[in-house]
Write a protein that holds these residues in place. Structure first.
Motif, PDB file in Angstrom:
ATOM      1  N   GLY A  59      47.100-118.812 -15.923  1.00 22.10           N
ATOM      2  CA  GLY A  59      45.959-118.676 -15.026  1.00 22.10           C
ATOM      3  C   GLY A  59      45.211-119.971 -14.779  1.00 22.10           C
ATOM      4  O   GLY A  59      45.011-120.386 -13.629  1.00 22.10           O
ATOM      5  N   TYR A  60      44.813-120.610 -15.877  1.00 16.93           N
ATOM      6  CA  TYR A  60      44.006-121.823 -15.702  1.00 16.93           C
ATOM      7  C   TYR A  60      44.818-122.910 -15.012  1.00 16.93           C
ATOM      8  O   TYR A  60      44.300-123.666 -14.197  1.00 16.93           O
TER       9      TYR A  60
ATOM     10  N   ILE B  93      44.600-122.427 -11.304  1.00 16.61           N
ATOM     11  CA  ILE B  93      43.322-122.891 -10.765  1.00 16.61           C
ATOM     12  C   ILE B  93      43.338-124.407 -10.591  1.00 16.61           C
ATOM     13  O   ILE B  93      42.996-124.931  -9.516  1.00 16.61           O
ATOM     14  N   GLN B  94      43.800-125.095 -11.645  1.00 14.77           N
ATOM     15  CA  GLN B  94      43.772-126.558 -11.589  1.00 14.77           C
ATOM     16  C   GLN B  94      44.748-127.090 -10.553  1.00 14.77           C
ATOM     17  O   GLN B  94      44.455-128.035  -9.825  1.00 14.77           O
TER      18      GLN B  94
ATOM     19  N   ILE C 228      43.222-126.727  -7.124  1.00 15.34           N
ATOM     20  CA  ILE C 228      42.196-127.749  -6.907  1.00 15.34           C
ATOM     21  C   ILE C 228      42.861-129.090  -6.579  1.00 15.34           C
ATOM     22  O   ILE C 228      42.498-129.766  -5.614  1.00 15.34           O
TER      23      ILE C 228
ATOM     24  N   ARG D 126      38.570-123.817  -4.728  1.00 15.37           N
ATOM     25  CA  ARG D 126      38.425-123.597  -6.168  1.00 15.37           C
ATOM     26  C   ARG D 126      38.434-122.098  -6.407  1.00 15.37           C
ATOM     27  O   ARG D 126      37.511-121.406  -5.987  1.00 15.37           O
ATOM     28  N   LEU D 127      39.469-121.608  -7.057  1.00 16.66           N
ATOM     29  CA  LEU D 127      39.543-120.175  -7.343  1.00 16.66           C
ATOM     30  C   LEU D 127      38.665-119.871  -8.560  1.00 16.66           C
ATOM     31  O   LEU D 127      38.734-120.584  -9.550  1.00 16.66           O
ATOM     32  N   SER D 128      37.879-118.849  -8.452  1.00 16.52           N
ATOM     33  CA  SER D 128      37.101-118.439  -9.626  1.00 16.52           C
ATOM     34  C   SER D 128      37.988-117.561 -10.503  1.00 16.52           C
ATOM     35  O   SER D 128      39.002-117.016 -10.046  1.00 16.52           O
ATOM     36  N   ALA D 129      37.584-117.421 -11.757  1.00 19.01           N
ATOM     37  CA  ALA D 129      38.391-116.639 -12.696  1.00 19.01           C
ATOM     38  C   ALA D 129      38.540-115.192 -12.200  1.00 19.01           C
ATOM     39  O   ALA D 129      39.618-114.620 -12.241  1.00 19.01           O
ATOM     40  N   GLY D 130      37.437-114.643 -11.686  1.00 22.76           N
ATOM     41  CA  GLY D 130      37.477-113.262 -11.215  1.00 22.76           C
ATOM     42  C   GLY D 130      38.445-113.091 -10.066  1.00 22.76           C
ATOM     43  O   GLY D 130      39.277-112.185 -10.053  1.00 22.76           O
ATOM     44  N   THR D 131      38.326-113.973  -9.088  1.00 18.87           N
ATOM     45  CA  THR D 131      39.202-113.879  -7.927  1.00 18.87           C
ATOM     46  C   THR D 131      40.659-114.031  -8.354  1.00 18.87           C
ATOM     47  O   THR D 131      41.542-113.308  -7.882  1.00 18.87           O
ATOM     48  N   LEU D 132      40.871-114.991  -9.240  1.00 18.72           N
ATOM     49  CA  LEU D 132      42.239-115.254  -9.682  1.00 18.72           C
ATOM     50  C   LEU D 132      42.867-114.008 -10.304  1.00 18.72           C
ATOM     51  O   LEU D 132      43.933-113.556  -9.886  1.00 18.72           O
ATOM     52  N   TYR D 133      42.194-113.442 -11.297  1.00 21.58           N
ATOM     53  CA  TYR D 133      42.833-112.343 -12.017  1.00 21.58           C
ATOM     54  C   TYR D 133      42.854-111.049 -11.204  1.00 21.58           C
ATOM     55  O   TYR D 133      43.745-110.238 -11.356  1.00 21.58           O
ATOM     56  N   ARG D 134      41.858-110.900 -10.352  1.00 23.99           N
ATOM     57  CA  ARG D 134      41.907-109.730  -9.465  1.00 23.99           C
ATOM     58  C   ARG D 134      43.121-109.835  -8.556  1.00 23.99           C
ATOM     59  O   ARG D 134      43.861-108.862  -8.350  1.00 23.99           O
TER      60      ARG D 134
END
Lengths: 859, 110
Positions: free
Chosen positions: B22-23, B26-27, B30, B38-46
């Motif tokens: 996941g992380y 995101i990186q 970016i 920039r994906l937020s954690a919530g958006t990413l996992y959803r």
């Protein structure tokens, strides 16, 4: 970090368990990377992110569950259909009764700050009238002297004849003081409302039309403003049109006219209604004591006319009789009862389904689906059923609401049909959600809790079945009990209706046609001129083939319940000895109405102002004043003159079948001075026919038109319909309660049937073993029937106890029926027995036909 | 399924190169967008939760290189269906740009 962990709780548990740790570690990494202000920004971002995505994940799950539920419900169509119908009936019934209750008892009246509006009455408690209309003099004095009201307007209603606009029409007119519109806080939709100048003596006549009249008779023509119409022979300029939904004082009002009060009127003539607005900061108690003080002054100033006369006021909102209130509250309670039954039934259906699905649930749990996720899915299923059923229920309510419009009292200035608005829909939504979640939760918990791997093994029965069946039995008992309550209430109300309908109104209503010709004044002010009209019409009507007799009277009983006058026994100044229901009649009235004449004679054509003044009185009047004496020839003082009793007639229930009426006094229509007693001038025509009465209507219209081409004929009705109308509210209520009882009865029967069928199906093996051991089918049959009977009898006992309490609460509606009437309770018991046999026999026979060998081998 | 949401498309692009946790996604996003997405954690996992259900990606249990590994991290891999969907989305966007160019709204190539 703890804060972030708390934030994560906004996600569904399964999601959090899956991704929570990683989300935390991402947050931790970010937190390490940022310093200073950026930390704050990170927090804000995290908050927004969680709120946004948390909601979306919930929504995603919901949609997923809904899809899953729809799929699985499609596989269980019978179950889905039954559940939806049950939910629809429950919500439909509650939504309907709630909308009526909301409309009549809760919703503010359609006026600004309507909780400050009051009705002012005279209070003659000593004579039995706690709310009586005001005399003009008292109204003016109360209005001038009070310090507690911001305004006090008066009105009275009278029909007027509209001519010159097509056929002559009778309109319901309200004569109002022009400040009425200011007191109520309403404005005209077109043109203007009435203004103070319209009420000045000598002002030219103006008319304010109702929306319905404007749309109907004037075709929504905006050009009607400024046009002159002729009402009762006098020109009136149309100055405005009121908006639709303005129903003051009644729904029937067609036109508002300025009332010119002559201040020197007789204070004994009480006919004005008054509506006021409390001054800012004044409580209703303060206003009441203010008015009482003034009334006491007035009593000292006018000791005869105002003897024992107080003044009081009540909120306009409270113009609902206690009986109407009880009636509506009863219906709400009955619908809640039905809703409860529907919920029990739903819970029962869901429990049965839960048992069937136990294996499926166990498999899914074994596959690693979380308990929370499964709960959600099961609850979503009941929610889907509830929402679909609820939507159907609202549709049912929309259809049913106009049918119960007869329950809306005519005493409130509100439309007769309740509207189903957002508030009512919100209540329906709460009912649906509560039903679905509340009654879906128990089965869902039971299924998921007890679905361990044990239920995966074929044919195993765990303890679950037994406890769940105990639950289901309790639900069936509750259904039967609620059904008994509804059946008993319906039974008691039916007996009450029979009682009321069996009441002798004092006249015979069959084959009597009634119609109204309200003669206009001043055109018909001379008594003799009116009499010529009556004579001509009555002669022509009596000459019609099929007419037995015909007569005119001031008012019809049950239609006009007031029209009372004080009576004195000695001379003019002696104290009053009570009030009577006063009527002017033409000869033949008693014969036409079949009111028995017990002594003496009817009024006659020869009873004129020149001859001796006479009266026919009712039995109760004669009994009250001359007990054990011959009343014929006795004299008493009423309506300006001393009159001699010439006849005694049977009592008539003027005020309705369920109320006590004043004694009646009938005067010959000729024995009234010109221009006096205008209110009592005969306007109602009664015709006794020996052919179907409605066939006479065209001839009647011709006769009236021939007598006076400008005279409209209105309110053509059968006297029997008027009598039936007296119990219309009762019948509407009974109809609803009976409908609820029938639905409850059917639901309870299905509940019983469902429970027993399921029990038989799940105990096939046991039954097979018993039969193999020699139990005859008859015993098995008896066993299942006995089980059903035990459930019903328990429900019956509980229901009977509750019903006894309910009956006592209903007492004011029961018209003398004993609230624990043995006949009604017996009938309810018999019906429950029939229901038990009906619901239990099929499963019982099925059980008795089980083939023991088959059952043991496959079970 | 098209058009894809921005998050979904970027996740697919990122995973098209290699399996990531996941992380890492995101990186990577970016880095590849120069910080504009920039994906937020919530958006990413959803998004991932949904993409898993749609079979666009799958969770892998074999870990790439021991030195990059983190005990707590799950790795995601694009499926062949995911690749097809990403390709279709790219084609759709290219067509759109072509249409824009035909209307004289072309953006100069950087």
């Amino acid at each position: 970090m703890r804060f972030y962990r708390a934030l994560l709780r906004l996600y569904p548990r399964s999601f959090r368990q899956e991704y929570g740790v990683e989300m935390e570690s991402i947050f931790r990494a970010r937190r390490r990377e940022s310093t200073g202000l950026a930390v704050g920004a990170l927090w804000v971002e995290a908050l927004a992110d969680t709120l946004n995505n948390g909601l979306r994940v919930h929504w995603d799950h919901l949609m997923q569950d809904v899809r899953y539920s729809l799929r699985s419900l499609l596989h269980a169509r019978g179950f889905a259909f039954t559940a939806i119908v049950v939910a629809a009936l429950g919500t439909g019934a509650t939504t309907t009764t709630f909308s009526v209750a909301d409309h009549v008892l809760v919703r503010p009246l359609p006026f600004p700050e309507s909780d400050r509006l009051v009705m002012v009455w005279q209070d003659q408690r000593a004579r039995g009238y706690s709310r009586i209309e005001l005399s003009i003099g008292n109204y003016l004095d109360l209005k001038d002297r009070n310090k507690s009201l911001a305004g006090l307007a008066a009105y009275t209603s009278n029909p007027v004849n509209l001519v010159g606009h097509g056929a002559p029409e009778r309109l319901d007119a309200s004569f109002v003081t022009p400040d009425l519109f200011g007191v109520l806080g309403v404005h005209a939709a077109h043109g203007r409302a009435l203004i103070a100048a319209d009420g000045e003596p000598g002002a030219s006549g103006v008319a304010l039309l109702s929306d319905a009249l404007w749309r109907g008779m004037f075709g929504s023509d905006p050009g009607v403003l400024g046009r002159t119409i002729v009402l009762d022979g006098l020109p009136h300029v149309v100055v405005g049109v009121m908006p639709g939904g303005f129903e003051f004082p009644t729904r029937e009002t067609d036109v508002w006219l300025a009332f010119r009060l002559a201040p020197d009127e007789d204070r004994a003539n009480m006919f004005l209604r008054a509506v006021g607005r409390l001054a800012p900061g004044v409580t209703i108690e303060q206003a009441r004591s203010d008015l009482s003080t003034i009334a006491a002054q007035l009593e000292r100033e006018h000791p005869v006319a105002n003897a024992e006369t107080g003044a009081t006021l009540h909120l306009l909102r409270d113009q609902v009789s206690p009986q109407a209130r009880t009636l509506i509250v009863t219906l709400v309670a009955a619908s809640l009862c039905l809703l409860l039954i529907a919920c029990f039934n739903l819970a029962n259906l869901l429990l049965a389904r839960a048992l069937v699905r136990q294996r499926e649930v166990a498999i899914r749990l074994a596959m690693g689906v979380s308990w929370e996720r499964l709960m959600r899915q099961l609850l979503t299923e009941s929610l889907v059923l509830g929402v679909v059923g609820g939507a159907l229920g609202v549709v049912l309510a929309l259809i049913a609401t106009p049918l119960v419009a007869q329950l809306v009292p005519t005493t409130l200035p509100i439309p007769d049909t309740p509207s189903v608005d957002l508030r009512v829909l919100a209540i329906a939504a709460i009912v649906v959600l509560g039903t679905a979640v509340g009654f879906g939760a128990v089965p869902a918990i039971r299924t998921t809790r007890h679905a361990d791997t044990g239920s995966l093994r074929e044919g195993t029965r765990t303890g679950t079945t037994r406890t769940t069946e105990r639950w289901r039995s309790a639900l069936v008992i509750a259904e039967v009990a609620a059904t008994v309550v509804l059946l008993v209430s319906a039974g008691l109300l039916t007996r009450a209706l029979w009682n009321v309908q069996g009441t002798d109104p004092g006249f015979r209503s069959d084959t009597v046609l009634t119609a109204r010709t309200a003669l206009p004044f001043p055109k018909y002010a001379p008594t003799e001129q009116r009499q010529q009209f009556y004579d001509r019409v009555l002669n022509d009507v009596r000459a019609l083939p099929g007419v037995a007799n015909a007569a005119y009277a001031s008012f019809l009983p049950l239609v006009m319940r007031g029209g009372i006058w004080p009576v004195t026994l000695g001379g003019r100044g002696d104290p009053e000895v009570g009030t009577v229901s006063l009527r002017l009649v033409t000869p033949g009235y008693f014969d036409t109405m079949r009111i028995p004449l017990h002594r003496g004679r009817d009024v006659a054509a020869g009873d004129t102002m020149q001859g001796p003044l006479v009266a026919v009185v009712s039995d109760s009047f004669a009994r009250r004043h001359w007990p054990d004496q011959d009343p014929i020839g006795r004299q008493f003082f009423v309506a300006f003159f001393e009159r001699t009793v010439i006849g005694v007639a049977g009592d008539v229930r003027v005020r309705g079948l369920e109320r006590d009426s004043e004694p009646q006094v009938y005067l010959p229509s000729r024995q009234v001075p010109d221009g006096a007693l205008i209110f009592y001038a005969p306007k109602d025509l009664v015709v006794r026919a020996n052919v179907p009465p409605t066939t006479l209507v065209p001839a009647l219209r011709q006769i009236v038109a021939a007598a006076d081409a400008e005279q409209p004929l209105s309110d053509v009705r059968l006297l029997s319909d008027i009598v039936a109308g007296d119990t219309a509210g009762r019948r509407a209520q009974l109809f609803v309660v009976l409908g609820f009882a029938v639905i409850a009865f059917v639901l309870a029967a299905f509940g019983l049937y469902g429970l027993l069928s399921f029990a038989v199906a799940s105990q096939t093996r046991d039954i097979g073993v018993r039969m193999a051991l020699g139990a005859p089918p008859r015993r098995i049959l008896g066993m299942v029937m006995g089980r059903g009977l035990a459930l019903s009898l328990t429900g019956l006992a509980i229901g009977a106890i509750i019903a006894a309490g309910t009956g006592r609460w209903l007492q004011s509606l029961l018209a003398g029926v004993d609230p624990v009437d043995p006949g009604v309770f017996g009938a309810a018991g018999l019906l429950v027995a029939a229901m038990t046999i009906g619901g239990a026999s099929m499963p019982a026979f099925r059980a008795a036909r089980i083939d023991p060998i088959d059952a043991i081998r496959t079970g | 399924m098209l058009p894809l949401s921005i998050a979904t498309f970027h996740i697919l692009l990122s995973l098209a190169v290699e399996d990531r946790h996941g992380y890492g996604i995101i990186q990577d996003v970016i880095a590849r967008t120069g910080g504009s997405v920039r994906l937020s954690a919530g958006t990413l996992y959803r998004s991932i939760h949904r993409m898993l259900e749609q079979d666009l990606v799958l969770e892998v249990h074999e870990r790439p290189a021991p030195e990059d590994d983190d005990e707590r991290r799950r790795y995601y891999r694009i499926t062949s269906f995911g690749e097809a969907v990403a390709r279709a989305e790219a084609r759709r966007l290219t067509d759109l740009v072509r249409l824009a160019a035909a209307s004289g709204l072309a953006v100069e190539e950087a």
